[in-house]
Motif scaffolding. Sequence first.
Motif, mmCIF file in Angstrom:
data_model
loop_
_atom_site.group_PDB
_atom_site.id
_atom_site.type_symbol
_atom_site.label_atom_id
_atom_site.label_comp_id
_atom_site.label_asym_id
_atom_site.label_seq_id
_atom_site.Cartn_x
_atom_site.Cartn_y
_atom_site.Cartn_z
ATOM 1 N N GLY A 174 0.779 -1.050 0.219
ATOM 2 C CA GLY A 174 0.037 0.162 0.133
ATOM 3 C C GLY A 174 0.857 0.952 0.423
ATOM 4 N N PRO A 175 -0.296 1.988 -0.154
ATOM 5 C CA PRO A 175 0.547 4.269 -0.684
ATOM 6 C C PRO A 175 1.711 4.419 1.263
ATOM 7 C CG PRO A 175 -1.468 4.042 -1.038
ATOM 8 C CD PRO A 175 -0.758 2.375 -0.968
ATOM 9 N N ASP A 176 0.786 4.059 2.226
ATOM 10 C CA ASP A 176 0.360 4.321 3.822
ATOM 11 C C ASP A 176 1.607 4.105 4.255
ATOM 12 O OD1 ASP A 176 0.934 5.149 5.832
ATOM 13 O OD2 ASP A 176 -0.916 5.179 6.120
ATOM 14 N N ARG A 177 3.576 4.883 3.559
ATOM 15 C CA ARG A 177 4.890 3.833 4.721
ATOM 16 C C ARG A 177 4.304 4.771 5.429
ATOM 17 N NH1 ARG A 177 4.712 0.599 1.618
ATOM 18 N NH2 ARG A 177 6.667 -0.013 2.182
ATOM 19 N N GLU A 178 3.745 5.792 6.494
ATOM 20 C CA GLU A 178 4.054 5.501 7.447
ATOM 21 C C GLU A 178 3.521 4.715 8.593
ATOM 22 O OE1 GLU A 178 5.675 7.732 9.030
ATOM 23 O OE2 GLU A 178 6.110 9.173 7.722
ATOM 24 N N ARG A 179 2.069 3.982 7.625
ATOM 25 C CA ARG A 179 1.430 2.988 8.568
ATOM 26 C C ARG A 179 2.189 1.726 8.191
ATOM 27 N NH1 ARG A 179 -1.371 -1.334 6.576
ATOM 28 N NH2 ARG A 179 -2.705 -2.849 7.429
ATOM 29 N N ALA A 180 3.624 1.273 6.978
ATOM 30 C CA ALA A 180 4.427 0.184 6.940
ATOM 31 C C ALA A 180 5.699 0.667 7.967
ATOM 32 C CB ALA A 180 5.285 0.418 5.568
ATOM 33 N N GLN A 181 5.604 1.787 8.174
ATOM 34 C CA GLN A 181 6.656 2.013 9.021
ATOM 35 C C GLN A 181 6.670 1.673 10.553
ATOM 36 O OE1 GLN A 181 10.131 2.677 8.467
ATOM 37 N NE2 GLN A 181 11.086 3.226 9.686
ATOM 38 N N ARG A 182 5.437 2.344 10.732
ATOM 39 C CA ARG A 182 4.805 1.597 12.087
ATOM 40 C C ARG A 182 4.784 0.007 12.543
ATOM 41 N NH1 ARG A 182 0.918 5.735 11.036
ATOM 42 N NH2 ARG A 182 -0.435 4.572 10.814
ATOM 43 N N LEU A 183 4.438 -1.095 11.468
ATOM 44 C CA LEU A 183 4.008 -2.155 11.219
ATOM 45 C C LEU A 183 5.896 -2.948 11.498
ATOM 46 C CD1 LEU A 183 1.288 -2.607 8.895
ATOM 47 C CD2 LEU A 183 0.767 -3.010 11.282
ATOM 48 N N ALA A 184 6.630 -1.708 11.150
ATOM 49 C CA ALA A 184 7.780 -2.975 11.102
ATOM 50 C C ALA A 184 8.253 -2.014 12.056
ATOM 51 C CB ALA A 184 8.554 -2.321 9.981
#
Length: 277
Positions: A174-184
Amino acid sequence: MTLTTEDGVKLWAERTGEGDPVILCHGGPGLWDTFDDVARLLADRGAAVHRWDQRGCGRSERRGPYSVARSVADLDAVRKHFGLETVTLLGHSWGARLALHYALAHPARVTRLVYVSGTGIGPDSGWYPEFVGNLRAAIGDRLPRWEELKALERRTEAEEREMCVLQWSADFAGPDRERAQRLAERMATPWYGVNHECNAEINAETRTMSEHQLHAACGGLRMPVVIVDGEQDIRPRDAVDSLAQALPDVSRVTLAGAGHMPWAESPAEFAAAVAPR
């Protein structure tokens, strides 16, 4: 709890839930179990979920030797420790490869194999270059910092964790890289440190394995296998095609809107695909 292998290495393991036994095999090599959400999904659907940190990883004793055969033996030690005659195996990424090797070594002990986000049985050269390109694109505007950290000859634990979080963020879709960062960040908490020796030794071994021999061996498996892919995994999913073609009893589920950790982004669909039958 801990268990001790026959060569004296202590492994962390735990059991949650009641019902059909499932053993989870985490990715890496050299990482640790981050299956909290998967364990809850499966326990809620009638499974007794068994988790463990592989040799040298996470909460397990940091001591080798490291090899595919040793990893298979350690997985069998987990099975024996919990008194399980037969099990479903669910492996993710490298853990999918480990689960497959266990099924090949001990087919009578595996009732079902769930192969999640693996990279198949072909050579790394068939998928790795495309993966690297996808990885760099997915890291996005944080790529310079990732490159800076990766180029360091020695990294502090804080720098190692930062590099891993940046890299792992690419595993979420997905395009929400802030969310991806939080999940990581969540994956990296608590932080146990990557075992690079384990990673290097096992990866070097798997690179020497013959696709032809593995294809022939997989043709002899009789348990049902479900292959679960995230549609947006940055590892090319066609790398798994030869494995799917080799297996006599296989189904394949591709989850839209999901990356390398499909349970994080398509939990209901993931649970429906992998829950005990």
